[in-house]
Design a protein around this motif. Sequence first.
Motif, PDB file in Angstrom:
ATOM      1  N   ASN A 154       0.805  -1.223   0.000  1.00 24.66           N
ATOM      2  CA  ASN A 154       0.000   0.000   0.000  1.00 24.66           C
ATOM      3  C   ASN A 154       0.838   1.273   0.000  1.00 24.66           C
ATOM      4  OD1 ASN A 154      -3.093  -0.258   0.234  1.00 24.66           O
ATOM      5  ND2 ASN A 154      -2.363  -1.890   1.575  1.00 24.66           N
ATOM      6  N   SER A 155       2.136   1.137   0.172  1.00 31.43           N
ATOM      7  CA  SER A 155       2.955   2.347   0.348  1.00 31.43           C
ATOM      8  C   SER A 155       4.039   2.548  -0.707  1.00 31.43           C
ATOM      9  CB  SER A 155       3.611   2.328   1.733  1.00 31.43           C
ATOM     10  OG  SER A 155       4.473   1.219   1.865  1.00 31.43           O
ATOM     11  N   ILE A 156       4.452   1.481  -1.400  1.00 30.01           N
ATOM     12  CA  ILE A 156       5.574   1.648  -2.324  1.00 30.01           C
ATOM     13  C   ILE A 156       5.152   2.340  -3.613  1.00 30.01           C
ATOM     14  CG2 ILE A 156       6.906  -0.280  -1.434  1.00 30.01           C
ATOM     15  CD1 ILE A 156       5.888  -1.946  -3.781  1.00 30.01           C
ATOM     16  N   GLU A 157       6.133   2.940  -4.260  1.00 35.04           N
ATOM     17  CA  GLU A 157       5.936   3.639  -5.531  1.00 35.04           C
ATOM     18  C   GLU A 157       5.851   2.603  -6.649  1.00 35.04           C
ATOM     19  OE1 GLU A 157       7.827   7.733  -7.287  1.00 35.04           O
ATOM     20  OE2 GLU A 157       9.218   6.190  -6.607  1.00 35.04           O
ATOM     21  N   MET A 158       4.772   2.671  -7.434  1.00 35.74           N
ATOM     22  CA  MET A 158       4.536   1.695  -8.490  1.00 35.74           C
ATOM     23  C   MET A 158       4.307   2.365  -9.840  1.00 35.74           C
ATOM     24  SD  MET A 158       2.109  -1.094  -6.558  1.00 35.74           S
ATOM     25  CE  MET A 158       2.779  -2.247  -5.367  1.00 35.74           C
ATOM     26  N   GLY A 159       4.772   3.582  -9.962  1.00 34.78           N
ATOM     27  CA  GLY A 159       4.626   4.364 -11.177  1.00 34.78           C
ATOM     28  C   GLY A 159       4.916   5.812 -10.833  1.00 34.78           C
ATOM     29  N   ASN A 160       4.880   6.686 -11.808  1.00 31.35           N
ATOM     30  CA  ASN A 160       5.163   8.096 -11.566  1.00 31.35           C
ATOM     31  C   ASN A 160       3.991   8.742 -10.831  1.00 31.35           C
ATOM     32  OD1 ASN A 160       6.626  10.469 -11.637  1.00 31.35           O
ATOM     33  ND2 ASN A 160       5.852  11.076 -13.646  1.00 31.35           N
ATOM     34  N   GLY A 161       4.143   8.932  -9.516  1.00 35.98           N
ATOM     35  CA  GLY A 161       3.052   9.464  -8.712  1.00 35.98           C
ATOM     36  C   GLY A 161       2.006   8.438  -8.352  1.00 35.98           C
ATOM     37  N   VAL A 162       2.289   7.182  -8.583  1.00 37.02           N
ATOM     38  CA  VAL A 162       1.346   6.093  -8.320  1.00 37.02           C
ATOM     39  C   VAL A 162       1.865   5.270  -7.142  1.00 37.02           C
ATOM     40  CG1 VAL A 162       0.219   4.035  -9.245  1.00 37.02           C
ATOM     41  CG2 VAL A 162       0.676   5.987 -10.745  1.00 37.02           C
ATOM     42  N   TYR A 163       1.039   5.151  -6.114  1.00 35.67           N
ATOM     43  CA  TYR A 163       1.462   4.443  -4.898  1.00 35.67           C
ATOM     44  C   TYR A 163       0.426   3.394  -4.512  1.00 35.67           C
ATOM     45  CZ  TYR A 163       4.474   8.519  -4.674  1.00 35.67           C
ATOM     46  OH  TYR A 163       5.369   9.501  -4.992  1.00 35.67           O
ATOM     47  N   GLY A 164       0.911   2.215  -4.190  1.00 37.81           N
ATOM     48  CA  GLY A 164       0.049   1.165  -3.699  1.00 37.81           C
ATOM     49  C   GLY A 164      -0.580   0.316  -4.782  1.00 37.81           C
ATOM     50  N   ALA A 165      -0.977  -0.885  -4.368  1.00 41.12           N
ATOM     51  CA  ALA A 165      -1.471  -1.900  -5.298  1.00 41.12           C
ATOM     52  C   ALA A 165      -2.737  -1.482  -6.029  1.00 41.12           C
ATOM     53  CB  ALA A 165      -1.720  -3.199  -4.534  1.00 41.12           C
ATOM     54  N   GLN A 166      -3.659  -0.837  -5.332  1.00 43.48           N
ATOM     55  CA  GLN A 166      -4.940  -0.489  -5.962  1.00 43.48           C
ATOM     56  C   GLN A 166      -4.756   0.526  -7.085  1.00 43.48           C
ATOM     57  OE1 GLN A 166      -7.560  -1.959  -6.052  1.00 43.48           O
ATOM     58  NE2 GLN A 166      -9.414  -0.837  -5.581  1.00 43.48           N
ATOM     59  N   GLN A 167      -4.036   1.584  -6.814  1.00 46.37           N
ATOM     60  CA  GLN A 167      -3.823   2.608  -7.845  1.00 46.37           C
ATOM     61  C   GLN A 167      -2.958   2.069  -8.981  1.00 46.37           C
ATOM     62  OE1 GLN A 167      -5.108   5.477  -8.542  1.00 46.37           O
ATOM     63  NE2 GLN A 167      -6.444   5.449  -6.751  1.00 46.37           N
ATOM     64  N   ALA A 168      -1.978   1.236  -8.653  1.00 48.67           N
ATOM     65  CA  ALA A 168      -1.134   0.651  -9.698  1.00 48.67           C
ATOM     66  C   ALA A 168      -1.959  -0.246 -10.617  1.00 48.67           C
ATOM     67  CB  ALA A 168       0.003  -0.157  -9.070  1.00 48.67           C
ATOM     68  N   SER A 169      -2.871  -1.005 -10.044  1.00 49.85           N
ATOM     69  CA  SER A 169      -3.731  -1.882 -10.849  1.00 49.85           C
ATOM     70  C   SER A 169      -4.606  -1.077 -11.787  1.00 49.85           C
ATOM     71  CB  SER A 169      -4.607  -2.744  -9.926  1.00 49.85           C
ATOM     72  OG  SER A 169      -3.808  -3.518  -9.053  1.00 49.85           O
ATOM     73  N   ARG A 170      -5.140   0.021 -11.293  1.00 53.25           N
ATOM     74  CA  ARG A 170      -5.972   0.892 -12.127  1.00 53.25           C
ATOM     75  C   ARG A 170      -5.140   1.582 -13.200  1.00 53.25           C
ATOM     76  NH1 ARG A 170      -9.039   3.665  -6.968  1.00 53.25           N
ATOM     77  NH2 ARG A 170     -10.631   2.053  -6.633  1.00 53.25           N
ATOM     78  N   HIS A 171      -3.976   2.064 -12.775  1.00 55.39           N
ATOM     79  CA  HIS A 171      -3.132   2.834 -13.684  1.00 55.39           C
ATOM     80  C   HIS A 171      -2.609   1.991 -14.836  1.00 55.39           C
ATOM     81  CE1 HIS A 171      -0.204   5.919 -14.884  1.00 55.39           C
ATOM     82  NE2 HIS A 171       0.710   4.960 -14.925  1.00 55.39           N
ATOM     83  N   TRP A 172      -2.111   0.803 -14.528  1.00 55.07           N
ATOM     84  CA  TRP A 172      -1.446  -0.007 -15.554  1.00 55.07           C
ATOM     85  C   TRP A 172      -2.389  -0.951 -16.298  1.00 55.07           C
ATOM     86  CZ3 TRP A 172       2.869   1.961 -16.912  1.00 55.07           C
ATOM     87  CH2 TRP A 172       3.745   2.521 -16.006  1.00 55.07           C
ATOM     88  N   TYR A 173      -3.449  -1.427 -15.621  1.00 62.63           N
ATOM     89  CA  TYR A 173      -4.260  -2.475 -16.244  1.00 62.63           C
ATOM     90  C   TYR A 173      -5.769  -2.229 -16.188  1.00 62.63           C
ATOM     91  CZ  TYR A 173       0.159  -5.004 -16.065  1.00 62.63           C
ATOM     92  OH  TYR A 173       1.476  -5.369 -16.224  1.00 62.63           O
ATOM     93  N   SER A 174      -6.173  -1.077 -15.664  1.00 59.29           N
ATOM     94  CA  SER A 174      -7.607  -0.743 -15.571  1.00 59.29           C
ATOM     95  C   SER A 174      -8.390  -1.840 -14.858  1.00 59.29           C
ATOM     96  CB  SER A 174      -8.195  -0.496 -16.968  1.00 59.29           C
ATOM     97  OG  SER A 174      -7.542   0.569 -17.615  1.00 59.29           O
ATOM     98  N   THR A 175      -7.846  -2.339 -13.780  1.00 59.49           N
ATOM     99  CA  THR A 175      -8.509  -3.367 -12.996  1.00 59.49           C
ATOM    100  C   THR A 175      -8.320  -3.045 -11.521  1.00 59.49           C
ATOM    101  OG1 THR A 175      -8.743  -5.754 -12.688  1.00 59.49           O
ATOM    102  CG2 THR A 175      -6.501  -4.915 -12.917  1.00 59.49           C
ATOM    103  N   THR A 176      -8.696  -3.961 -10.652  1.00 60.74           N
ATOM    104  CA  THR A 176      -8.501  -3.760  -9.211  1.00 60.74           C
ATOM    105  C   THR A 176      -7.370  -4.652  -8.716  1.00 60.74           C
ATOM    106  OG1 THR A 176     -10.055  -5.517  -8.584  1.00 60.74           O
ATOM    107  CG2 THR A 176     -10.966  -3.302  -8.944  1.00 60.74           C
ATOM    108  N   ALA A 177      -6.852  -4.307  -7.554  1.00 56.53           N
ATOM    109  CA  ALA A 177      -5.763  -5.094  -6.977  1.00 56.53           C
ATOM    110  C   ALA A 177      -6.203  -6.522  -6.695  1.00 56.53           C
ATOM    111  CB  ALA A 177      -5.276  -4.435  -5.689  1.00 56.53           C
ATOM    112  N   LYS A 178      -7.477  -6.717  -6.421  1.00 61.10           N
ATOM    113  CA  LYS A 178      -7.986  -8.041  -6.100  1.00 61.10           C
ATOM    114  C   LYS A 178      -8.056  -8.949  -7.323  1.00 61.10           C
ATOM    115  CE  LYS A 178     -11.588 -10.189  -3.275  1.00 61.10           C
ATOM    116  NZ  LYS A 178     -12.796  -9.930  -2.440  1.00 61.10           N
ATOM    117  N   GLU A 179      -8.165  -8.348  -8.514  1.00 60.99           N
ATOM    118  CA  GLU A 179      -8.408  -9.126  -9.728  1.00 60.99           C
ATOM    119  C   GLU A 179      -7.186  -9.242 -10.634  1.00 60.99           C
ATOM    120  OE1 GLU A 179     -11.689  -6.897 -11.231  1.00 60.99           O
ATOM    121  OE2 GLU A 179     -13.186  -8.069 -10.137  1.00 60.99           O
ATOM    122  N   LEU A 180      -6.028  -8.893 -10.147  1.00 66.19           N
ATOM    123  CA  LEU A 180      -4.821  -8.978 -10.959  1.00 66.19           C
ATOM    124  C   LEU A 180      -4.522 -10.423 -11.360  1.00 66.19           C
ATOM    125  CD1 LEU A 180      -2.398  -6.566  -9.057  1.00 66.19           C
ATOM    126  CD2 LEU A 180      -3.231  -6.239 -11.392  1.00 66.19           C
TER     127      LEU A 180
END
Length: 226
Positions: A154-180
């Motif tokens: 939930n805290s690490i940087e996963m993109g430019n200004g993107v932090y945490g699994a949920q936002q990274a999932s949305r940002h990179w794959y348009s999905t949720t962290a639960k459905e990766l």
Amino acid sequence: MIRKIFRWIWKAMLWFFGLSILSVIIFKWVPVPFTPLMITRIIEFKLDGKDAIFSHDWESIENISPNLQKAVIASEDGNFLKHSGFDFKAMQKAYKNNSKGKKLKGGSTISQQTAKNVFLWQGRSYLRKGLEAYFTVLIELIWGKERIMEVYLNSIEMGNGVYGAQQASRHWYSTTAKELTPREAAGIAAILPNPRKFKASNSSSYINKRKEKIMRGMRHIGKLEY
């Protein structure tokens, strides 16, 4: 005069230990709202005259796919479930590689990275490494592995200004962290060494090779038992 100085140092140390232990206890239960790195990045954006990019949503570990949990273990810390915060073999290997002039590797565990991200500043110094070790021991004792993984994801940087699994999932794959899917999870884990440079989707050949390697590693982890 000297006695006063020692008394002040002693009081400062007591305050530090007290506040640090209290903060670790609080964050065992309370979501971490922001980290020093997030603040640093916002300041960097402002100094560069850019609009600050900040995406961060907290998700409980139950809502983060085991695929992503396995992917970061395979990528960042293969012995996460076994060690007590420090992987001395990995540290020794990293030291040997670095001393031979090979590509720099830190050998830091997920526990160490979490301690650094949540409680400390970026950079390299003996003071920071010492404090990192101190906080690593604390979170291993007080949080346990599952909470460490939850805070890490939930805290690490996963993109430019993107932090945490949920936002990274949305940002990179348009999905949720639960459905990766396993491949999507491997894609996010593959960019962690430099998430502002690499892309988890539409990736370079280098990142695609890392994805394949991570996916192979994921298959050997088995069921997660924290």
